[in-house]
Design an enzyme around this catalytic site. Structure first.
Site, short mmCIF file in Angstrom:
data_model
loop_
_atom_site.label_atom_id
_atom_site.label_comp_id
_atom_site.label_asym_id
_atom_site.label_seq_id
_atom_site.Cartn_x
_atom_site.Cartn_y
_atom_site.Cartn_z
N GLU A 72 0.85 -1.19 0.00
CA GLU A 72 0.00 0.00 0.00
C GLU A 72 0.88 1.23 0.00
OE1 GLU A 72 -3.73 0.42 1.64
OE2 GLU A 72 -3.89 -1.63 2.38
N GLU A 121 -1.79 -1.21 13.41
CA GLU A 121 -2.97 -0.82 12.63
C GLU A 121 -4.25 -1.20 13.36
OE1 GLU A 121 -3.26 -2.98 8.94
OE2 GLU A 121 -4.65 -1.51 8.09
C1 BGC Z 1 -5.24 1.35 4.73
C2 BGC Z 1 -5.79 2.29 5.73
C3 BGC Z 1 -6.87 3.07 5.09
C4 BGC Z 1 -7.92 2.08 4.76
C5 BGC Z 1 -9.20 2.62 4.26
C6 BGC Z 1 -6.33 0.39 4.38
O1 BGC Z 1 -5.99 -0.61 3.56
O2 BGC Z 1 -4.10 0.73 5.17
O3 BGC Z 1 -5.01 2.83 6.65
O4 BGC Z 1 -7.31 4.17 5.75
O5 BGC Z 1 -7.46 1.06 3.92
O6 BGC Z 1 -10.15 1.98 4.88
#
Ligand code: BGC
Length: 910
Positions: free
Chosen positions: A497, A758
């Site tokens: 990401e 996270e």
């Molecule tokens: C990211 C997040 C982001 C989210 C959206 C994820 O895959 O890592 O931090 O805000 O997607 O829901």
């Protein structure tokens, strides 16, 4: 304590937030400085700025570009240059002096500099050059050099073309006064001059929407060039332009053909000039770098090194002619942000061998960066480094959560019995552990060193207190901020990401600003945000907008309004509001058009990663619609747009009404009845006073019903602690703060976290690793509690924009009996330092010169409050206001104060 001068002294001169920036394009740049004084209540009553074209003229106070004259003003920030028109390459040497409250003038500050960049297209002679031949080869099946016959290269479905090498030689005829390099790329570039790197920056020119704009960097390279023969070389890699971004193994997001544009301008002492610019006449080749990709990693074959390629006298007759692109549609502008640089080195704290020949080195902390390898191997020996944040139960590295990121670096030894040292240049990983295979023997203590990198935002915060877990939490917050501030604010540094997720950024921005000076960093990213706005006015999910296409997600899209407002709050930046005002208006229109009866539909990700709680998405979306509209009204006020302000205020009222009608019961319950529901309604001022009280009650009841645990996700966690504190329940906030049972901040720390996870349940003893598809151990959203730590434990808060008036309100409580918190604001250092002992509080406060503060000294009554040993109300610079909420409140002038007071009985309700 730093040495304080006895008179008002201007220091820390910045132009457009940066010290001595080179190559800017702001034609009326804003200047800021800090005034310092050892005496209380010192104020700046006037200033004079002189800007000269040479240091000599500046020395003589000859402001040939601008002499502001004596300006009666207490302003020290965002003072716009108002001198002669600034042409390309102009050098502005400047200094400032100030008058204090007794009308005494200070000495002149140390001189500072800014230079103008290349303002017009006509200033560029350089062409966009690259070398496309290796692309084809890479797209065909490749083999990693050194791989045995028949051995499959790792992830052989990947297209990873080798970085290109470009060079030319040139002769400088006369003595040199100055050499300036202007350089950029579609891709990532590194320039070498006469065998040395032209800068210490990584990943230049940064990530933008390359279809719209690309930034160039300006470097003073005078020390690198010399009279006579010279060589300039560049390495050009895919980076964000052509390499892999995000999930799906997709590359070439902006194009596949990387390009370099560089212009070296040499000024001779006799005033004549020479320009060396990228052109078809350069030479192109490939070298030891076989692959370089952010997500996949870097591969390097030292046997293919080309000694002397960046030095004069090298035979490049075997090199090819570069390809040239005649037209690039992107605007080429100076880089306004904060470049990525090395931050620290970390040595392994342990080495294990969970599988034969696969050594695992623990670097002690979960960081973003790469590894430096030291090895003595035989020619062709291949050493493979793999990176991970956590370990499997058997001690091997846990890589499932990296998803499509190969995160593997490969080094092939030159051999010859000498020690070889290698570091990658165009990749980074998020990791705490490195797995090393192919190493000759057991890696010694020097074999691997982690190099931590981050955007070099100047540090601006310090937090220490009596509780070890809180200190660890703070370290983890800082660590995770560094790991995710890599040119843009990213979600995570490890998996596939690493994008500029808007929600994460708005949730965390205020904490970020407590820790570091993020003004220039966000100034840059907010342009990315506007560039990424959808034609319908919705802001995107990520900026730059790639991979996660879409927009309008509640609490994510709203970053387009919340972040500029935060930058205004912290740095007093009106220009950022002006610049993005139209886009913000467009977004509010989008929300209004898409709402039904002013209820914003359930768009987006909702209360992302909340735990055992389900916040209705439309409640969240409508709350955010109200909040953004409220901020819009305030922004319009700041910009003096009265009609707009009235319009947005009216709209806010109507959304609030709709919210209450649809979602709030007579008993104050909010649909969904989650903590996040109540937190948002309270934080965004959506409730009547009676309903507020009820909401606080429901919120606390829910927390209590979970054994005093939170259930909030990204969105609710941001405001949870401030809401509890403002509602008079700092006791509950402290309970959450000190928890170490699941879910809590302390829980992750108990599991050994060195960064912010996270998810609350990233790893639990019962279930092990959570949902491997989405389980980063370096996401900063839950670190948003950092703002509360500064504002509530340290008690440092701005009382309006940019800390001109400051609120000092530390709230001793929980398990804490001392705390030291400091914030270097745009107006100077604000610090608190308190301890409680024997029923008393001792509170030291530092307020920067030229600002004032309201200080809330925790005390049962005003009697008995001392300052520097004397009754506080009589102390110099201290004016008693009232007793409020268990504190004696004073208006204080700038300076250092030592308060002492008998503590109220219930500093915090236990
Ligand atoms: C990211 C997040 C982001 C989210 C959206 C994820 O895959 O890592 O931090 O805000 O997607 O829901």
């Amino acid at each position: 304590m730093r040495h304080m001068p006895s008179h008002l002294t201007p220091r820390c001169l910045r132009c457009e937030y940066r010290e001595n920036p080179l190559g800017i394009d702001v034609t009326l740049p804003r200047l800021s400085w800090i005034v310092e004084s050892a005496s209380r209540g010192d104020k700046q009553t006037a200033y004079q700025i002189v800007v000269s074209s040479t240091p000599k003229k500046l020395d003589a106070e000859e402001g040939d570009l601008w002499d502001s004259g004596k300006v009666p003003s207490n302003e020290t920030i965002q003072v716009a240059y108002a001198g002669k028109r600034l042409a390309s390459r102009t050098r502005g040497w400047w200094k400032v002096r100030v008058w204090d409250k007794k009308a005494k003038v200070s000495a002149w500050s140390e001189p500072a500099l800014w230079t103008m960049g290349l303002l017009g297209d006509g200033d560029w002679q350089a062409e966009w050059i690259g070398y496309d031949e290796p692309l084809k080869a890479a797209a065909d099946k490749r083999e990693l050099a050194g791989a045995k016959q028949g051995e499959k290269p790792p992830a052989d479905d990947l297209v990873l073309p080798p970085p290109r090498y470009l060079r030319r030689e040139f002769r400088l005829q006369r003595p040199i006064a100055r050499a300036t390099l202007y350089s950029t790329a579609l891709g990532l570039y590194e320039i070498h001059i006469n065998g040395r790197r032209a800068s210490e920056d990584y990943f230049t020119p940064g990530w933008t929407d390359y279809n719209k704009r690309v930034y160039y960097n300006t470097y003073d390279v005078t020390p690198l060039v010399r009279r006579g023969e010279n060589a300039i070389g560049a390495v050009l890699a895919d980076g964000w332009y052509a390499g892999h971004i995000g999930w799906g193994h997709k590359r070439d997001h902006y194009g596949s053909k990387t390009r370099l544009r560089a212009q070296l301008e040499v000024e001779y002492t006799d005033g004549t000039k020479e320009t060396i610019a990228t052109r078809r006449s350069w030479r192109a080749s490939v070298g030891p770098l076989l692959e370089a990709d952010f997500l996949m990693g870097e591969s390097y074959d030292a046997r293919r090194e080309v000694p002397g390629w960046d030095m004069p006298g090298f035979d490049d007759s075997g090199w090819a002619q570069p390809n040239v692109t005649s037209r690039v549609s992107a605007q080429v502008q100076p880089y306004p942000g904060v470049t990525v640089q090395r931050f620290a080195e970390h040595k392994p704290v342990s080495v294990t061998e969970p599988q034969k020949g696969a050594y695992v080195l623990d670097l002690g902390t979960n960081l973003a960066g790469f590894a430096r390898l030291k090895v003595k191997g035989r020619a062709g020996q291949k050493i493979v480094l793999r990176f991970a944040e956590r370990l499997n139960p058997d001690g091997t590295i846990y890589t499932t959560n990296l998803r499509g990121a190969r995160a593997t670096d490969t080094y092939i030894c030159r051999g010859g019995g000498k020690e070889e040292i290698w570091e990658p240049r165009f990749t980074f990983h998020g990791f705490q552990y490195v797995e090393v295979t192919g190493y000759p023997g057991k890696p010694g203590p020097d074999a691997i060193t982690a190099i931590e990198i981050t955007s070099a935002t100047p540090p601006a915060g310090e937090f220490r207190c009596s509780n070890a877990m809180a200190n660890r939490l703070y370290a983890n917050i800082r660590q995770t901020q560094r790991a995710n501030f890599i040119d843009i604010p990213t979600d995570c540094p490890q998996r596939d990401e690493r994008m500029g997720w808007m929600g994460d950024a708005q949730i965390y921005i205020r904490t970020a600003a407590c820790n570091s000076d993020v003004a220039a960093f966000f100034t840059k990213w907010l342009v990315d945000v506007e560039d990424a706005q959808n034609p319908d006015g919705s802001y995107p999910h990520v900026a730059p907008r790639k991979v996660a296409e879409g927009g309008g997600a509640a609490a994510w899209a709203d970053a387009g309004i919340i972040c500029p407002w935060a930058i205004y709050q912290v740095y007093g930046d009106k220009r950022v509001l002006e610049r993005h005002y139209g886009a913000m208006q467009h977004f509010i229109e989008y929300c209004e058009t898409n709402s039904k009866g002013l209820l914003r539909p359930a768009e987006g990700f909702g209360e992302w990663l909340s735990i055992q709680a389900d916040t209705p998405q439309d409640v969240l979306a409508t709350a955010y619609f109200a909040h953004s509209t409220d901020l819009m009204a305030r922004i319009a006020d700041v910009l003096g747009k009265r009609d707009d302000a009235a319009k947005y205020r009216g709209l806010f009222e109507r959304i609030r009404e709709a919210f209450n009608k649809e979602y709030v019961g007579a008993d104050g319950r909010i649909r969904g009845e989650t903590q996040a529901d109540y937190v948002m309604a309270l934080a965004f001022d959506l409730l009547s006073p009676e309903k507020r009280e009820m909401a606080v009650k429901w919120l606390v009841k829910d927390i209590e019903s979970r054994g005093w645990h939170l259930s909030t996700g990204f969105v609710g966690t941001k405001d949870l602690m401030p809401v509890l504190t403002d509602a008079g329940r700092v006791d509950v906030a402290y309970r959450l703060f000190h928890n170490d049972t699941f879910p809590s901040w302390g829980f992750s720390i108990k599991q050994g976290a060195t960064s912010i996870w996270e998810r609350w349940d990233g790893w639990t003893p019962e279930k092990g690793f959570q949902d491997p598809g989405m389980n980063s151990f370096a996401h900063y959203a839950f670190g948003a509690v950092g703002q509360w730590m500064f504002e509530t434990i340290g008690g440092i808060k701005t009382g309006g924009p940019a800390y001109e008036s400051i609120v000092i309100r530390p709230r001793p409580g929980g398990k804490l009996n001392w705390a030291v918190v400091r914030h270097e604001s745009i107006r100077g250092m604000i610090a608190t330092d308190w301890k409680t002992k024997d029923g008393k509080i001792f509170l030291n406060v530092t307020i920067p010169a030229n600002t004032t503060a309201k200080v809330y000294v925790p005390a049962a009554s005003a009697d008995g409050v001392l300052e520097s040993g004397k009754p506080a109300a009589k102390a110099e610079g201290v004016h008693f206001l009232r007793v409020e909420g268990g504190a004696a409140v004073y208006e204080v002038a700038s300076g250092n104060y030592r308060f002492e007071a008998p503590l109220p009985l219930d500093v915090s309700r236990k």
